[in-house]
Design a protein around this motif. Structure first.
Motif, PDB file in Angstrom:
ATOM      1  N   GLY A 247       0.790  -1.213   0.000  1.00  0.00           N
ATOM      2  CA  GLY A 247       0.000   0.000   0.000  1.00  0.00           C
ATOM      3  C   GLY A 247       0.827   1.270   0.000  1.00  0.00           C
ATOM      4  N   ALA A 315      -9.644  -1.249  11.881  1.00  0.00           N
ATOM      5  CA  ALA A 315      -8.970  -0.546  10.791  1.00  0.00           C
ATOM      6  C   ALA A 315      -7.985  -1.458  10.074  1.00  0.00           C
ATOM      7  CB  ALA A 315      -8.252   0.689  11.352  1.00  0.00           C
ATOM      8  N   ILE A 316      -7.297  -2.314  10.843  1.00  0.00           N
ATOM      9  CA  ILE A 316      -6.340  -3.241  10.231  1.00  0.00           C
ATOM     10  C   ILE A 316      -7.065  -4.295   9.395  1.00  0.00           C
ATOM     11  CG2 ILE A 316      -4.673  -5.068  10.792  1.00  0.00           C
ATOM     12  CD1 ILE A 316      -3.795  -3.300  13.166  1.00  0.00           C
ATOM     13  N   ARG A 318      -9.553  -3.758   7.587  1.00  0.00           N
ATOM     14  CA  ARG A 318      -9.813  -3.094   6.301  1.00  0.00           C
ATOM     15  C   ARG A 318      -8.526  -2.857   5.523  1.00  0.00           C
ATOM     16  NH1 ARG A 318     -14.834  -0.268   5.875  1.00  0.00           N
ATOM     17  NH2 ARG A 318     -16.172  -0.531   7.709  1.00  0.00           N
ATOM     18  N   HIS A 319      -7.432  -2.677   6.237  1.00  0.00           N
ATOM     19  CA  HIS A 319      -6.121  -2.435   5.605  1.00  0.00           C
ATOM     20  C   HIS A 319      -5.107  -3.391   6.225  1.00  0.00           C
ATOM     21  CE1 HIS A 319      -7.203   1.331   3.481  1.00  0.00           C
ATOM     22  NE2 HIS A 319      -8.013   1.529   4.514  1.00  0.00           N
ATOM     23  N   ASP A 321      -2.295  -4.330   5.425  1.00  0.00           N
ATOM     24  CA  ASP A 321      -0.905  -3.858   5.381  1.00  0.00           C
ATOM     25  C   ASP A 321      -0.585  -2.899   6.525  1.00  0.00           C
ATOM     26  OD1 ASP A 321      -2.842  -2.278   3.894  1.00  0.00           O
ATOM     27  OD2 ASP A 321      -1.199  -0.953   3.364  1.00  0.00           O
ATOM     28  N   TRP A 322      -1.584  -2.485   7.294  1.00  0.00           N
ATOM     29  CA  TRP A 322      -1.344  -1.603   8.442  1.00  0.00           C
ATOM     30  C   TRP A 322      -0.879  -2.379   9.676  1.00  0.00           C
ATOM     31  CZ3 TRP A 322      -5.658   2.709   8.826  1.00  0.00           C
ATOM     32  CH2 TRP A 322      -5.614   3.497   7.650  1.00  0.00           C
ATOM     33  N   ARG A 323      -0.937  -3.697   9.638  1.00  0.00           N
ATOM     34  CA  ARG A 323      -0.485  -4.472  10.790  1.00  0.00           C
ATOM     35  C   ARG A 323       1.010  -4.221  11.008  1.00  0.00           C
ATOM     36  NH1 ARG A 323      -2.955  -8.343  13.483  1.00  0.00           N
ATOM     37  NH2 ARG A 323      -4.546  -8.476  11.842  1.00  0.00           N
ATOM     38  N   LEU A 439      -9.122   5.485  10.223  1.00  0.00           N
ATOM     39  CA  LEU A 439      -9.079   5.268   8.773  1.00  0.00           C
ATOM     40  C   LEU A 439      -8.793   6.576   8.035  1.00  0.00           C
ATOM     41  CD1 LEU A 439     -12.090   2.810   8.385  1.00  0.00           C
ATOM     42  CD2 LEU A 439      -9.662   2.274   8.003  1.00  0.00           C
ATOM     43  N   GLN A 443      -5.119   6.851   6.339  1.00  0.00           N
ATOM     44  CA  GLN A 443      -5.056   6.923   4.876  1.00  0.00           C
ATOM     45  C   GLN A 443      -4.351   8.195   4.425  1.00  0.00           C
ATOM     46  OE1 GLN A 443      -9.240   6.543   4.083  1.00  0.00           O
ATOM     47  NE2 GLN A 443      -9.194   4.300   4.022  1.00  0.00           N
ATOM     48  N   ALA A 446      -0.652   7.518   4.937  1.00  0.00           N
ATOM     49  CA  ALA A 446      -0.189   6.531   3.971  1.00  0.00           C
ATOM     50  C   ALA A 446      -0.064   7.124   2.572  1.00  0.00           C
ATOM     51  CB  ALA A 446      -1.141   5.339   3.950  1.00  0.00           C
TER      52      ALA A 446
END
Length: 492
Positions: A247, A315-316, A318-319, A321-323, A439, A443, A446
């Motif tokens: 991402g 939130a993780i 949903r995304h 790659d945020w972990r 989020l 975002q 990111a």
């Protein structure tokens, strides 16, 4: 002409980092520019040290100020109190030691303060509370010295956010009576909360009401530098250099949600996952609760990382790659590591939360300045009533340009933050609302455009320089009122 003097009582003072110690140190360092100030305290401190300057809001050495600190030891029976606690009989202390354990400091403080009053001939006595026993020192000194008395209460004795229950109905009546006695006796009484102030003012006799005034907490702009020095408000900023991962997130980068202070909901998290208590524990809990007078029920779990942590997990989800990129960091936790670990595991958020112990207050501006989001939480009021507590960290957070997520009940903290730029308000248990904020801001970062906010207009208003001028005016009104004269422009 000799400078006028002030005699100040502050049981908690620098180098202690309680809200009272920080507030008293910051204000008195500034008041010492116009008064010779002597502080009577129980805190261990050498006058003129770096800790004293830090309490004034600046870690930079400066010219000496007429601020003298006298440390007075308490006659607290420490061994006896410790033995009672080891026997798990703290309920007896709650019932018998009133209004708090600093009652054992009152007589030594009165003796020291009388001596200082004879030596320094102060124009007034100024008392900072909490703890509330310090006010008894002020009442005694006013009677013994006939000097004007100004009482500064950080939080009301009857604030239901701070004191939702009491050991008994009698203790509640005693606390309310003591608070009213403070207001009736003092030449000026200062509150940091308008809600608590109005509650006390509403039940006070007419002549007393004009003597109750508001001077909020503050912060020092100099300690926080110039926000936005590394980025323009509303502009895109360059992503951190380094290889990119899913991402477009930069390796080694993270989105840090920061909370500064001591959360108190750890045990509630542990208990909700614990098996039902046995007979002995139920009997002990029943003994501890026997006769307690509850004013309001609070949900202590909301004063913990649980709800925000679960919002972060959402939130993780949903995304993914945020972990490992989205993280909650707590600074200033005083609780034992094993308690924290059990609580985080019970809430299922241990992978997201990093907990640091107490740190020097001077380091906190740097912590706040580098965070991506600042978090405030206060316990949820289960009956939906409005709260009167306003967190001291509110003002320090507003000194930054960082986004603020305030998970607080409806009430003073909510109202105070409602019109401030860059603040998201949610109920303390509103996981979906918290997730929406994460989020939006995650975002933005990111995408290489982290959100920051211009709060320059607030900095002077929140400054302890401003607060010190407000308190100085209250002191002067109290002195004039004591002398029987009403100063021009006094508030009615």
């Amino acid at each position: 002409m000799p400078r006028p003097a002030l005699l100040c009582i502050s049981q908690s003072f620098a180098p202690a980092t309680t809200p009272t110690a920080i507030r008293a140190g910051a204000l008195l360092a500034r008041l010492s520019e116009q008064w010779d100030v002597t502080v009577i305290t129980e805190a261990v401190q050498e006058p003129g040290t770096e800790a004293q300057r830090a309490a004034a809001g600046s870690g930079e050495p400066g010219p000496p100020t007429p601020l003298r600190v006298e440390v007075v030891a308490s006659r607290r029976p420490a061994r006896l109190l410790a033995a009672v606690r080891r026997l798990r009989l703290s309920k007896l202390l709650d019932l018998l030691v009133w209004p708090d354990e600093s009652i054992f400091w009152v007589l030594p403080a009165i003796r020291a303060a009388r001596r200082v009053a004879r030596e320094r001939r102060p124009s007034a006595i100024v008392v900072f509370m909490m703890p509330y026993s310090a006010g008894l020192v002020g009442l005694a000194l006013r009677r013994l010295t006939k000097l004007p008395l100004i009482l500064n209460l950080d939080d009301s004795l009857t604030c239901t956010d701070m004191h939702p229950d009491f050991p008994s109905a009698l203790h509640y009546r005693l606390a309310r009576g003591l608070e009213d006695r403070y207001a009736r006796t003092a030449d000026a009484t200062v509150y940091v909360s308008a809600t608590n102030l109005e509650a006390v003012r509403a039940r006070a006799p007419e002549p007393v009401r004009e003597r109750i005034e508001l001077v909020r907490y503050g912060a020092d702009p100099a300690r926080f530098g110039e926000p936005g020095a590394d980025a323009e408000v509303g502009s895109d900023s360059e992503a951190d250099s380094g290889s990119e991962v899913g991402g477009g997130l930069a390796a080694g980068d993270r989105f840090e949600v920061a909370y500064v202070g001591a959360m108190s909901g750890w045990w509630a998290l542990i208990e909700q996952q614990s098996p039902p208590p046995g007979l002995a524990k139920r009997a002990y809990e029943g003994w501890n609760g026997l006769g307690r007078h509850e004013l309001i029920a609070l949900d202590p779990r909301t004063s913990s990382p649980a709800y925000l942590g679960r919002a972060m997990l959402g939130a993780i989800a949903r995304h993914p790659d945020w972990r490992g990129w989205l993280e909650l960091v707590l600074y200033g936790n005083p609780y034992p590591p094993e308690v924290v670990e059990r609580a985080l595991a019970a809430a299922g958020v241990q992978e997201l939360v990093t907990v640091h112990g107490p740190a020097p207050h001077e380091q906190m501006p740097g912590v706040l300045a580098r965070a991506d989001l600042l978090f405030i939480t206060l316990p949820k009021r289960l009956d939906g009533s409005r709260g009167g507590r306003i967190s001291a960290k509110t003002y320090e957070y507003l000194m930054t340009d960082r986004p603020i997520l305030a998970a607080v009940p409806r009430g003073e903290n909510w109202d105070y933050l409602a019109d401030k730029p860059g603040v998201w308000l949610v109920e303390p248990d509103d996981e979906r609302g918290m997730e929406s904020v994460l989020l939006e801001l995650g975002q933005a970062k990111a995408a290489g455009a982290p959100r920051i906010f211009d709060r320059a207009a607030l900095r002077e208003q929140l400054s302890y320089d401003t607060r010190a001028r407000e308190l100085a005016a209250v002191i002067e009104r109290g002195i004039a009122r004591h002398a029987g004269a009403r100063p021009v422009g006094s508030r009615t």
